[in-house]
Design a protein around this motif. Structure first.
Motif, PDB file in Angstrom:
ATOM      1  N   LEU A 227      38.571  25.784 -53.461  1.00 45.43           N
ATOM      2  CA  LEU A 227      37.918  26.808 -52.647  1.00 45.43           C
ATOM      3  C   LEU A 227      37.382  26.208 -51.349  1.00 45.43           C
ATOM      4  O   LEU A 227      37.498  26.821 -50.280  1.00 45.43           O
ATOM      5  CB  LEU A 227      36.793  27.470 -53.433  1.00 45.43           C
ATOM      6  CG  LEU A 227      37.228  28.417 -54.567  1.00 45.43           C
ATOM      7  CD1 LEU A 227      36.036  28.831 -55.409  1.00 45.43           C
ATOM      8  CD2 LEU A 227      37.933  29.644 -54.002  1.00 45.43           C
ATOM      9  N   LEU A 228      36.799  25.004 -51.422  1.00 46.80           N
ATOM     10  CA  LEU A 228      36.289  24.359 -50.216  1.00 46.80           C
ATOM     11  C   LEU A 228      37.411  24.000 -49.247  1.00 46.80           C
ATOM     12  O   LEU A 228      37.232  24.066 -48.030  1.00 46.80           O
ATOM     13  CB  LEU A 228      35.500  23.097 -50.594  1.00 46.80           C
ATOM     14  CG  LEU A 228      34.161  23.326 -51.305  1.00 46.80           C
ATOM     15  CD1 LEU A 228      33.567  21.991 -51.757  1.00 46.80           C
ATOM     16  CD2 LEU A 228      33.188  24.058 -50.397  1.00 46.80           C
ATOM     17  N   CYS A 229      38.560  23.641 -49.787  1.00 45.00           N
ATOM     18  CA  CYS A 229      39.693  23.256 -48.935  1.00 45.00           C
ATOM     19  C   CYS A 229      40.334  24.438 -48.224  1.00 45.00           C
ATOM     20  O   CYS A 229      41.170  24.247 -47.339  1.00 45.00           O
ATOM     21  CB  CYS A 229      40.750  22.523 -49.763  1.00 45.00           C
ATOM     22  SG  CYS A 229      40.256  20.850 -50.242  1.00 45.00           S
ATOM     23  N   THR A 230      39.964  25.670 -48.617  1.00 46.85           N
ATOM     24  CA  THR A 230      40.501  26.824 -47.880  1.00 46.85           C
ATOM     25  C   THR A 230      40.022  26.824 -46.434  1.00 46.85           C
ATOM     26  O   THR A 230      40.648  27.449 -45.573  1.00 46.85           O
ATOM     27  CB  THR A 230      40.084  28.145 -48.556  1.00 46.85           C
ATOM     28  OG1 THR A 230      38.656  28.216 -48.649  1.00 46.85           O
ATOM     29  CG2 THR A 230      40.695  28.269 -49.939  1.00 46.85           C
ATOM     30  N   GLY A 231      38.921  26.122 -46.141  1.00 45.99           N
ATOM     31  CA  GLY A 231      38.432  26.041 -44.763  1.00 45.99           C
ATOM     32  C   GLY A 231      39.419  25.364 -43.830  1.00 45.99           C
ATOM     33  O   GLY A 231      39.931  25.988 -42.897  1.00 45.99           O
ATOM     34  N   PRO A 232      39.709  24.063 -44.046  1.00 47.59           N
ATOM     35  CA  PRO A 232      40.689  23.409 -43.169  1.00 47.59           C
ATOM     36  C   PRO A 232      42.083  24.019 -43.251  1.00 47.59           C
ATOM     37  O   PRO A 232      42.801  24.059 -42.251  1.00 47.59           O
ATOM     38  CB  PRO A 232      40.693  21.956 -43.663  1.00 47.59           C
ATOM     39  CG  PRO A 232      40.064  21.979 -45.022  1.00 47.59           C
ATOM     40  CD  PRO A 232      39.093  23.109 -44.997  1.00 47.59           C
TER      41      PRO A 232
END
Length: 305
Positions: A227-232
């Motif tokens: 979920l956090l990697c959806t940012g980059p």
């Protein structure tokens, strides 16, 4: 704003096509692999995925603005009322597109998503001729007609989810047109879009928190990291796309987009086991013939110059 943007609009000479073509291929190539990534998040509500995607993109953009020293450009864009209005519109358009796309993919409608992005290039070409006054050559019009026939054949067999495909096509075409007409660099523009969407993202997360399933973030390290990697994964292709939209004629940008739905189609058939029909092969024949004609026209005109 539109007068300035139109003055900055590139022509179709070979000197500007390649610098715009490379980021376009990069953006569409990354987007075409998103179904595989979102399939790993099948246990998460689509609304939570969109919420974290919006919220995690803003810090990435702010760090990039600081690292690349584009703070002055960001402040200038924030104080330009017309530009801020355009980026607010583009932010809501891309937010709606994300939500529709993730809902489609996570509910098993990858073919509908594929069809939406097959329709989108045709909408781009139409928008380019109407709003940007771009002129297509005879061969390019033949390519558009061939692609339209192929898409029409595909749409005929998917009438039950055609509304989903049309929503994806129209929101992304409107987003691309708005970004092309907005005279702002990719990173400051994307940063403002994510600022605009941050509050709706908080509302979406609060709404999801009240649902029986609540929020999945924090329940499992692997899911939380995804979920956090959806940012980059959101910021990088959008910056590439914004760069390509400023450098390429909008009609050419649209035809490059056929890369994404083609890969989506292959993923839907070979990974998600969605049924394939003979009409799909006929459709591909028309579309890839159209792409060949379009590329032939660009190469031949460049060689002639």
């Amino acid at each position: 704003m539109s007068d300035t943007a139109l003055q900055q609009r590139p022509n179709s000479s070979g000197s500007v096509i390649l610098p715009g073509l490379l980021p376009a291929i990069g953006a569409y190539g990354i987007w075409s692999l998103f179904p595989l990534y979102f399939a790993l998040l099948h246990a998460v509500s689509p609304f939570e995925v969109v919420g974290w995607r919006l919220m995690c993109t803003l810090p990435i953009c702010l760090v990039a603005v600081a690292a690349l020293r584009q703070g002055a450009a960001l402040r200038a864009a924030l104080t330009d009322r017309r530009l801020l209005g355009a980026l607010t519109l583009s932010g809501f358009l891309i937010g709606a597109n994300w939500l529709i796309y993730i809902l489609a993919v996570m509910h098993g409608h990858v073919l509908a998503a594929s069809l939406g992005y097959y329709i989108n290039p045709l909408v781009n070409v139409l928008a380019a001729t109407i709003f940007l006054k771009e002129k297509l050559t005879g061969r390019q019009w033949i390519a558009v007609a061939l692609a339209a026939i192929g898409v029409a054949l595909l749409a005929k067999g998917a009438l039950d989810t055609l509304w989903l495909s049309m929503a994806l096509a129209l929101t992304f075409a409107a987003y691309g047109l708005t970004r092309k007409l907005a005279p702002v660099d990719p990173l400051p523009g994307l940063t403002i879009e994510t600022i605009v969407l941050f509050v709706p993202a908080l509302g979406l997360m609060g709404w999801q928190l009240q649902r029986p399933e609540g929020l999945v973030m924090g329940s499992a390290p692997g899911i939380s990291l995804l979920l956090l990697c959806t940012g980059p994964l959101t910021a990088i292709p959008l910056m590439l796309f914004a760069s390509a939209a400023r450098k390429l004629p909008f009609s050419i940008l649209g035809f490059v987009q056929f890369l994404t739905p083609t890969v989506l189609f292959l993923i839907s058939v070979f990974v998600f086991d969605e049924p394939i029909k003979p009409v799909h092969f006929v459709c591909f024949g028309f579309i890839w013939t159209a792409i060949a004609v379009f590329c032939w026209d660009i190469v031949s005109r460049r060689a002639a110059r």
